[in-house]
Every structure is written in structure tokens, then in C-alpha cells.
Scaffold this motif. Sequence first.
Motif, mmCIF file in Angstrom:
data_model
loop_
_atom_site.group_PDB
_atom_site.id
_atom_site.type_symbol
_atom_site.label_atom_id
_atom_site.label_comp_id
_atom_site.label_asym_id
_atom_site.label_seq_id
_atom_site.Cartn_x
_atom_site.Cartn_y
_atom_site.Cartn_z
ATOM 1 N N ASP A 232 0.829 -1.211 0.000
ATOM 2 C CA ASP A 232 0.000 0.000 0.000
ATOM 3 C C ASP A 232 0.865 1.264 0.000
ATOM 4 O O ASP A 232 0.491 2.273 -0.615
ATOM 5 C CB ASP A 232 -0.929 0.010 1.222
ATOM 6 C CG ASP A 232 -2.091 -0.958 1.065
ATOM 7 O OD1 ASP A 232 -2.368 -1.355 -0.075
ATOM 8 O OD2 ASP A 232 -2.702 -1.314 2.086
ATOM 9 N N LEU A 233 1.982 1.236 0.699
ATOM 10 C CA LEU A 233 2.857 2.405 0.708
ATOM 11 C C LEU A 233 3.435 2.651 -0.686
ATOM 12 O O LEU A 233 3.506 3.791 -1.154
ATOM 13 C CB LEU A 233 3.989 2.225 1.725
ATOM 14 C CG LEU A 233 4.952 3.410 1.843
ATOM 15 C CD1 LEU A 233 4.212 4.653 2.349
ATOM 16 C CD2 LEU A 233 6.116 3.079 2.776
ATOM 17 N N LYS B 34 2.053 1.805 -3.524
ATOM 18 C CA LYS B 34 0.959 2.314 -4.352
ATOM 19 C C LYS B 34 0.731 3.806 -4.083
ATOM 20 O O LYS B 34 0.496 4.589 -5.013
ATOM 21 C CB LYS B 34 -0.321 1.537 -4.066
ATOM 22 C CG LYS B 34 -0.306 0.101 -4.556
ATOM 23 C CD LYS B 34 -1.627 -0.595 -4.193
ATOM 24 C CE LYS B 34 -1.621 -2.051 -4.637
ATOM 25 N NZ LYS B 34 -2.876 -2.744 -4.252
ATOM 26 N N HIS B 35 0.792 4.174 -2.803
ATOM 27 C CA HIS B 35 0.583 5.581 -2.451
ATOM 28 C C HIS B 35 1.666 6.462 -3.063
ATOM 29 O O HIS B 35 1.376 7.527 -3.641
ATOM 30 C CB HIS B 35 0.572 5.729 -0.928
ATOM 31 C CG HIS B 35 0.327 7.128 -0.456
ATOM 32 N ND1 HIS B 35 -0.761 7.874 -0.844
ATOM 33 C CD2 HIS B 35 1.059 7.936 0.382
ATOM 34 C CE1 HIS B 35 -0.714 9.066 -0.279
ATOM 35 N NE2 HIS B 35 0.376 9.125 0.461
ATOM 36 N N TYR B 36 2.911 6.026 -2.985
ATOM 37 C CA TYR B 36 4.003 6.817 -3.555
ATOM 38 C C TYR B 36 3.875 6.886 -5.077
ATOM 39 O O TYR B 36 4.180 7.915 -5.691
ATOM 40 C CB TYR B 36 5.347 6.211 -3.152
ATOM 41 C CG TYR B 36 5.847 6.687 -1.800
ATOM 42 C CD1 TYR B 36 4.962 6.871 -0.734
ATOM 43 C CD2 TYR B 36 7.182 6.954 -1.573
ATOM 44 C CE1 TYR B 36 5.402 7.306 0.499
ATOM 45 C CE2 TYR B 36 7.640 7.391 -0.341
ATOM 46 C CZ TYR B 36 6.738 7.561 0.703
ATOM 47 O OH TYR B 36 7.176 7.997 1.919
ATOM 48 N N GLU B 37 3.421 5.788 -5.682
ATOM 49 C CA GLU B 37 3.237 5.795 -7.133
ATOM 50 C C GLU B 37 2.094 6.725 -7.516
ATOM 51 O O GLU B 37 2.199 7.497 -8.489
ATOM 52 C CB GLU B 37 2.947 4.385 -7.635
ATOM 53 C CG GLU B 37 2.811 4.303 -9.142
ATOM 54 C CD GLU B 37 2.390 2.938 -9.620
ATOM 55 O OE1 GLU B 37 1.987 2.834 -10.797
ATOM 56 O OE2 GLU B 37 2.438 1.980 -8.827
ATOM 57 N N ASP B 38 1.000 6.674 -6.760
ATOM 58 C CA ASP B 38 -0.141 7.543 -7.046
ATOM 59 C C ASP B 38 0.237 9.016 -6.949
ATOM 60 O O ASP B 38 -0.352 9.870 -7.617
ATOM 61 C CB ASP B 38 -1.300 7.241 -6.087
ATOM 62 C CG ASP B 38 -1.926 5.880 -6.341
ATOM 63 O OD1 ASP B 38 -1.723 5.320 -7.429
ATOM 64 O OD2 ASP B 38 -2.598 5.358 -5.423
ATOM 65 N N GLN B 39 1.204 9.328 -6.091
ATOM 66 C CA GLN B 39 1.657 10.709 -5.929
ATOM 67 C C GLN B 39 2.705 11.103 -6.973
ATOM 68 O O GLN B 39 3.214 12.222 -6.951
ATOM 69 C CB GLN B 39 2.231 10.910 -4.519
ATOM 70 C CG GLN B 39 1.221 10.727 -3.395
ATOM 71 C CD GLN B 39 0.119 11.751 -3.450
ATOM 72 O OE1 GLN B 39 0.372 12.940 -3.636
ATOM 73 N NE2 GLN B 39 -1.131 11.307 -3.296
#
Length: 270
Positions: free
Chosen positions: A17-18, A20-25
Motif C-alpha cells: 500500500d505504501l 501504491k501511495h508513492y506511485e499515485d503521488q
Amino acid sequence: MQYRIGDFAAHMGVTPDLLKHYEDQGLLWAEHRENGYRYYPFQTSPKFLAAMQLKSYGIPIRSMQALINDASPEELMAELQSRTAHMEKEAERLRMLIEEERSLEAWMARRQPQEDDWEVTDFESFYFLPHSLGLVFIENDDIYKILPDWLGWMPLVKSTLAVSPTPAEDGTLPSSWGLSVRESTAKAAGIPVNESVEFIPSGKAFILHYAGPARMKSERLREDPDHPVLAKMRALGVKPRGRIFKIVRLSAHMDQPDRLEFADYIAPIL
């Protein structure tokens, strides 16, 4: 070499999840394949580690991209120095809060098994910020300009009742609730003062340390001339120099009839 998101996360010591979050940002890049899996190239790991380093300084993700990709070494160091200065201030605040809790522990230990005790001793100068009279807030803009800063430093800042030793026409002792803080603490913490703040200079004081029912003690100080503080001062032959301050250290059972209060009654004396 490319790794599926779960494997890459395991090798980096974080959760998928971390990532994914960094990729989404927009900080990391992954290949999205037809089977629905994300694959991260090994070359992503140095950038991710750089991001984790910045994260430790409290730098938000939205600022990481520019710092990692575009900032010069001088610009990056300037940001780290700014963040470090902020952490130093927070560390000092936490140190002061820890010391205050240790002081409360020692104070509570001395209050057992007896409920209260008294002494005549020197006290440190402190500031008092009045906030209410009876059941009405004081209307003074200067108070509310600095009140948030004072509240932010509780419990070094303490709830305080100030009572005049001179009776009013109805026989009661005029009083006001507010906040108090030691002068040395205020200076060390940078707690602001203005015209609404009253300064109580250091000197000798009669001090009663009390642990017990809150309602009885605080209201009797205003209404009963035989309150333990007033009675004991008369017995000692000492007279108050100005108001008497009840500085609350801790309260318990706040919504119960047997509400408890742990406080120091400080009466500066002549």
C-alpha cells in the motif's frame, strides 16, 4: 530486473500500500501489466530510499519529487536544516513535558497517604492569564490573541483560580479563573505575554498542597473564612500579599459527584 509489487515491497521492508501511495503521488514508477500486477524495476529502489530519508525529516510526499529530482545540494541541505530546526524545537517541547510529568509523579507520591500538607517557603515568579469571572468569559481581545499559545503548552501551563482575600459586599471573596505558568517556563518555551497577563513576582508564600474533593475546597476558599488555607494563615500570623492562587496539577472523576483535584494553593505573604 523487475519485481511484482509484493516482492518489491518485501525487499524494501514496506507494505504494498505504501508503494501504491508513492506511485499515485507520482514519486515512483511501475509497469502495469495485462494480468493486473504492478512491476517495479530494481532501479526504483535508490529513489525510494531517498524518499524514505526525506520522510524521516517530516517532508511531505508532495515536496519530495522536486527535492529528489531538481534541487541542488545547497537547496536540499537548506530544506533539511529547516526541518531539523523544527525537530529541535519539538524535541525541547517534549523534554519539558516529560520533566513536568516526572515532577507530577513526585508531587503525587508526596501527597500519600495524607491528603494535604503545608509549608512557608519561597516561590518562583509566575504569570496569570485571567479568562473568566464567575460563569462568564472575560471580553478582552488581548486574552484571546495569546490563549491558543498558552493552551498549547498545557500541562506546563495550568488551570488556576485567583481569589482576593478581601471580601466583597456579600461576604464572598472575588475570584477569577484563568491559566498560570512559571516565568522561567514561559521564557524557555516562548509563551507570549501581553497587557492582559498579570505578573506575580517571586517571594515568600504560604503553600498548601492539596489532594481531595475539588468542589469543597475551591468553593470554600471563596465563601468560607475558615477554609484551611485562610485558617492556617491566621494561626501562623501571616497575611496574604494580594490574591491567593489555586494552581491545579491534575483532576479526576470530572463528571462524577466525587470529583477529585490535586492542586497547590499559593498565598504570597507580606
